[in-house]
Scaffold this motif. Structure first.
Motif, PDB file in Angstrom:
ATOM      1  N   ARG A 129       0.717  -1.317   0.109  1.00 26.37           N
ATOM      2  CA  ARG A 129      -0.046  -0.035  -0.048  1.00 26.37           C
ATOM      3  C   ARG A 129       1.044   1.068   0.162  1.00 26.37           C
ATOM      4  O   ARG A 129       0.507   2.143  -0.733  1.00 26.37           O
ATOM      5  N   LYS A 132       2.471   1.958  -3.421  1.00 27.82           N
ATOM      6  CA  LYS A 132       1.466   2.516  -4.321  1.00 27.82           C
ATOM      7  C   LYS A 132       1.154   4.030  -4.072  1.00 27.82           C
ATOM      8  O   LYS A 132       0.866   4.967  -4.978  1.00 27.82           O
ATOM      9  N   PHE A 172      -2.207  -3.043  -7.078  1.00 30.73           N
ATOM     10  CA  PHE A 172      -1.463  -2.579  -8.327  1.00 30.73           C
ATOM     11  C   PHE A 172      -2.464  -3.342  -9.509  1.00 30.73           C
ATOM     12  O   PHE A 172      -3.050  -4.423  -9.518  1.00 30.73           O
ATOM     13  N   SER A 197       2.391  -1.877 -11.285  1.00 33.95           N
ATOM     14  CA  SER A 197       2.080  -0.444 -11.583  1.00 33.95           C
ATOM     15  C   SER A 197       0.559  -0.391 -11.733  1.00 33.95           C
ATOM     16  O   SER A 197      -0.214  -1.329 -11.824  1.00 33.95           O
TER      17      SER A 197
END
Length: 197
Positions: A129, A132, A172, A197
């Motif tokens: 997390r 990200k 992701f 990504s």
């Protein structure tokens, strides 16, 4: 069950490991899969974070390639000393001696190299997390992770593709993993090149 040693992976713990040269994960040069990935990047102006950078061989290599917006981060001030002795002109404001989970910023690329495996496995969902959160829209987390059980009570901690899918797919949109073909000999068949990504 987590041992006392495993739950106390403090800055002092890592300072001691570096001072006493108990750094078996440190191969003394940048990781080939990461170097090969960086070589094909056209834009040298992207903002890069290398968390848990240790001796910073990847950061040094990227610096030599002409990347200038590199930020290195480590919990341990001892860990980063070797890097600073080798890369004398590295900007002070791009050096972060701090807890990764307290770090803020936005990066185009985050490089993973022996950081994930050094964390208490209980922190892995939080790691996914946080990564990200630190990436810009369209940013990438790229690097190498172990495909090996490794240790249960102290770093390095291992893992496998199934575990990684469970961790990273909820966070992701794109999760890419493949066995590294250019690992160093002692790690051949035990590493995955990852791109999230």
């Amino acid at each position: 069950f987590l041992s006392k040693r495993m739950t106390e992976l403090s800055a002092n713990y890592w300072d001691t490991r570096y001072r006493e040269d108990e750094i078996g994960w440190d191969v003394g040069h940048p990781t080939f899969p990461i170097v090969e990935y960086a070589e094909q990047l056209q834009n040298r102006d992207i903002k890069i974070l290398i968390p848990g950078c240790g001796n910073g061989y990847e950061a040094e290599e990227l610096w030599l390639m002409g990347f200038r917006n590199i930020h290195v981060l480590d919990y341990s001030s001892e860990a980063i000393k070797g890097f600073l002795q080798r890369v004398l002109d590295f900007p002070e404001e791009q050096i972060h001696i701090a807890d990764f989970f307290d770090h803020s910023g936005q990066y185009d690329l985050i490089i993973e190299q022996t950081f994930f495996c050094a964390l208490n496995p209980e922190l892995r969902p939080k790691y996914a997390r946080k990564m990200k959160e630190l990436l810009v829209e369209g940013g990438k987390l790229v690097g190498v992770m172990f495909n090996d059980p490794l240790n249960a009570d102290q770093p390095p901690f291992g893992g496998n593709p199934l575990q990684y899918l469970g961790l990273f797919q909820p966070v992701f949109e794109n999760v890419y993993m493949k066995p590294c073909y250019n690992s160093i000999q002692p790690r051949m068949g035990r590493e995955l090149f990852v791109m999230f990504s």
